[in-house]
Scaffold this motif. Structure first.
Motif, mmCIF file in Angstrom:
data_model
loop_
_atom_site.group_PDB
_atom_site.id
_atom_site.type_symbol
_atom_site.label_atom_id
_atom_site.label_comp_id
_atom_site.label_asym_id
_atom_site.label_seq_id
_atom_site.Cartn_x
_atom_site.Cartn_y
_atom_site.Cartn_z
ATOM 1 N N LEU A 195 59.786 -82.880 55.791
ATOM 2 C CA LEU A 195 60.933 -83.792 55.783
ATOM 3 C C LEU A 195 61.795 -83.508 57.010
ATOM 4 C CD1 LEU A 195 62.174 -85.953 53.819
ATOM 5 C CD2 LEU A 195 63.603 -84.098 52.918
ATOM 6 N N VAL A 196 61.971 -84.504 57.877
ATOM 7 C CA VAL A 196 62.673 -84.295 59.142
ATOM 8 C C VAL A 196 63.554 -85.503 59.487
ATOM 9 C CG1 VAL A 196 61.036 -82.671 60.146
ATOM 10 C CG2 VAL A 196 60.612 -85.109 60.342
ATOM 11 N N PRO A 197 64.514 -85.342 60.401
ATOM 12 C CA PRO A 197 65.427 -86.430 60.753
ATOM 13 C C PRO A 197 64.767 -87.511 61.607
ATOM 14 C CG PRO A 197 66.352 -84.272 61.332
ATOM 15 C CD PRO A 197 64.914 -84.075 61.036
ATOM 16 N N VAL A 198 65.089 -88.745 61.292
ATOM 17 C CA VAL A 198 64.708 -89.895 62.111
ATOM 18 C C VAL A 198 65.889 -90.864 62.124
ATOM 19 C CG1 VAL A 198 62.248 -89.689 61.564
ATOM 20 C CG2 VAL A 198 63.699 -91.188 60.182
ATOM 21 N N ILE A 199 65.833 -91.823 63.045
ATOM 22 C CA ILE A 199 66.830 -92.898 63.087
ATOM 23 C C ILE A 199 66.071 -94.206 62.976
ATOM 24 C CG2 ILE A 199 68.644 -94.022 64.434
ATOM 25 C CD1 ILE A 199 69.141 -91.346 65.805
ATOM 26 N N THR A 200 66.398 -95.004 61.982
ATOM 27 C CA THR A 200 65.609 -96.198 61.693
ATOM 28 C C THR A 200 66.272 -97.486 62.170
ATOM 29 O OG1 THR A 200 66.587 -96.665 59.529
ATOM 30 C CG2 THR A 200 64.813 -95.045 59.602
ATOM 31 N N SER A 201 65.455 -98.522 62.255
ATOM 32 C CA SER A 201 65.954 -99.846 62.603
ATOM 33 C C SER A 201 66.902 -100.369 61.533
ATOM 34 C CB SER A 201 64.771 -100.809 62.777
ATOM 35 O OG SER A 201 63.866 -100.701 61.685
ATOM 36 N N ASP A 202 66.760 -99.903 60.298
ATOM 37 C CA ASP A 202 67.643 -100.334 59.212
ATOM 38 C C ASP A 202 69.001 -99.659 59.259
ATOM 39 O OD1 ASP A 202 65.713 -101.986 58.253
ATOM 40 O OD2 ASP A 202 65.540 -101.047 56.281
ATOM 41 N N SER A 203 69.053 -98.456 59.840
ATOM 42 C CA SER A 203 70.297 -97.685 59.854
ATOM 43 C C SER A 203 70.436 -96.947 61.181
ATOM 44 C CB SER A 203 70.310 -96.698 58.681
ATOM 45 O OG SER A 203 71.527 -95.998 58.611
ATOM 46 N N PRO A 204 70.688 -97.674 62.274
ATOM 47 C CA PRO A 204 70.673 -97.073 63.608
ATOM 48 C C PRO A 204 71.853 -96.156 63.917
ATOM 49 C CG PRO A 204 71.327 -99.375 63.730
ATOM 50 C CD PRO A 204 70.898 -99.130 62.326
ATOM 51 N N LYS A 205 72.865 -96.153 63.083
ATOM 52 C CA LYS A 205 74.048 -95.321 63.344
ATOM 53 C C LYS A 205 74.068 -94.056 62.491
ATOM 54 C CE LYS A 205 75.810 -97.986 66.476
ATOM 55 N NZ LYS A 205 75.828 -97.520 67.887
ATOM 56 N N GLY A 206 72.970 -93.791 61.813
ATOM 57 C CA GLY A 206 72.912 -92.592 60.984
ATOM 58 C C GLY A 206 71.508 -92.011 60.957
ATOM 59 N N PHE A 207 71.420 -90.725 60.680
ATOM 60 C CA PHE A 207 70.121 -90.067 60.544
ATOM 61 C C PHE A 207 69.626 -90.210 59.106
ATOM 62 C CE2 PHE A 207 71.780 -87.946 64.268
ATOM 63 C CZ PHE A 207 70.663 -87.754 65.065
ATOM 64 N N SER A 208 68.350 -90.471 58.977
ATOM 65 C CA SER A 208 67.676 -90.434 57.684
ATOM 66 C C SER A 208 66.694 -89.273 57.713
ATOM 67 C CB SER A 208 66.927 -91.745 57.418
ATOM 68 O OG SER A 208 67.794 -92.856 57.485
ATOM 69 N N HIS A 209 66.272 -88.812 56.544
ATOM 70 C CA HIS A 209 65.278 -87.749 56.482
ATOM 71 C C HIS A 209 64.011 -88.299 55.817
ATOM 72 C CE1 HIS A 209 68.550 -85.147 57.655
ATOM 73 N NE2 HIS A 209 67.697 -84.143 57.760
ATOM 74 N N PHE A 210 62.937 -88.401 56.603
ATOM 75 C CA PHE A 210 61.674 -88.970 56.141
ATOM 76 C C PHE A 210 60.568 -87.926 56.250
ATOM 77 C CE2 PHE A 210 62.536 -93.754 57.236
ATOM 78 C CZ PHE A 210 63.603 -93.750 56.338
ATOM 79 N N TYR A 211 59.486 -88.163 55.484
ATOM 80 C CA TYR A 211 58.318 -87.299 55.547
ATOM 81 C C TYR A 211 57.391 -87.768 56.663
ATOM 82 C CZ TYR A 211 59.730 -85.495 51.006
ATOM 83 O OH TYR A 211 60.431 -84.911 49.979
ATOM 84 N N TRP A 212 56.861 -86.795 57.416
ATOM 85 C CA TRP A 212 55.965 -87.134 58.521
ATOM 86 C C TRP A 212 54.559 -87.365 57.989
ATOM 87 C CZ3 TRP A 212 54.386 -83.365 63.038
ATOM 88 C CH2 TRP A 212 53.625 -84.080 63.969
ATOM 89 N N GLY A 213 54.087 -88.598 58.105
ATOM 90 C CA GLY A 213 52.733 -88.950 57.681
ATOM 91 C C GLY A 213 52.731 -90.139 56.758
ATOM 92 N N ILE A 214 52.420 -91.306 57.302
ATOM 93 C CA ILE A 214 52.391 -92.530 56.507
ATOM 94 C C ILE A 214 51.158 -92.570 55.609
ATOM 95 C CG2 ILE A 214 51.841 -94.998 56.737
ATOM 96 C CD1 ILE A 214 53.983 -95.250 58.801
ATOM 97 N N THR A 215 51.358 -92.939 54.369
ATOM 98 C CA THR A 215 50.244 -93.293 53.501
ATOM 99 C C THR A 215 50.253 -94.812 53.393
ATOM 100 O OG1 THR A 215 50.435 -91.256 52.235
ATOM 101 C CG2 THR A 215 49.236 -93.058 51.220
#
Length: 232
Positions: free
Chosen positions: A37-57
């Motif tokens: 689980l690591v920080p990313v910045i998404t197109s849905d929330s560009p002004k905040g960091f989200s924490h997502f899991y690395w590896g798409i299923t």
């Protein structure tokens, strides 16, 4: 391929560099591996960091184990692959990093780990895409994968692929869902090698449980067994 990277910066440095707020606690990471689980910045929330899991299923392979997750996506086929094309259109993200690792084969059984960084070892971002993932318990988690491209001159000495590193001026465009496909694809080229450098690190990086500053320190070239080698 990009299978390991680092984010050895503080929460404050991340917020300042990406002009985004991080609500969760964050400690520097020296050896990030798939499924974590690591920080990313998404197109849905560009002004905040989200924490997502690395590896798409992918959607057609729900509830697959971590080993079957897709950690990289080839930029050359990103608009064609069923597993990635929808996310490329609607769910892009920045994956903050300050370095990535690759292993140089110098014999049938010998690999030497290298770390690739900017010349000033500053923060940058990989081009990523993200999706929702349904767990075996029926819960929704969020996952991402890192796009790869052909290597620049620096990386080609070690590996035949490298992660897509976005230029600073392209990060906002990458997150903007109104950016044209043509412009997005033009961003997916190798990062200029004259702006980067590489150096050998300890084979301790091979173990994902080793997540300490020692992992990113410059060392004499050693193989995966910790033996010094003449190959650098």
């Amino acid at each position: 391929m990009c299978g390991r990277y680092s984010l050895a910066k503080s929460k404050m440095e991340l917020e300042e560099r990406f002009q985004a707020e991080m609500l969760e606690d964050f400690k520097p990471r020296y050896n990030i591996a798939p499924s974590q689980l690591v920080p990313v910045i998404t197109s849905d929330s560009p002004k905040g960091f989200s924490h997502f899991y690395w590896g798409i299923t992918p959607a057609f392979a729900k509830n697959k184990p971590v080993a079957n997750r897709l950690i990289n996506a080839r930029s050359e086929t990103i608009t064609e692959k069923v597993s990635f094309k929808n996310a490329f259109k609607k769910s892009r993200c920045l994956v903050p990093a300050d370095g990535f690792f690759e292993w140089k084969k110098v014999g049938k059984k010998t690999k030497v780990p290298y770390r690739f960084v900017f010349l000033d070892e500053s923060l940058f971002s990989f081009a990523g895409i993200w999706e929702e993932f349904e767990t075996e318990k029926g819960e929704i988690a969020h996952t991402f994968t890192i796009l790869t491209t052909r290597p620049n001159g620096l990386t080609a000495e070690i590996h035949d692929r490298m992660p897509v590193i976005l230029k600073n001026e392209n990060e906002e465009k990458w997150l903007n869902l109104n950016t044209s496909e043509e412009e997005l694809l033009s961003m997916l080229s190798p990062y200029p090698d004259e702006l980067m450098t590489k150096y050998t690190v300890s084979p301790m990086v091979n173990q994902v449980t080793n997540d300490s500053p020692f992992v990113i320190r410059k060392t004499l070239p050693m193989d995966q067994f910790g033996n010094y080698t003449l190959f650098g």
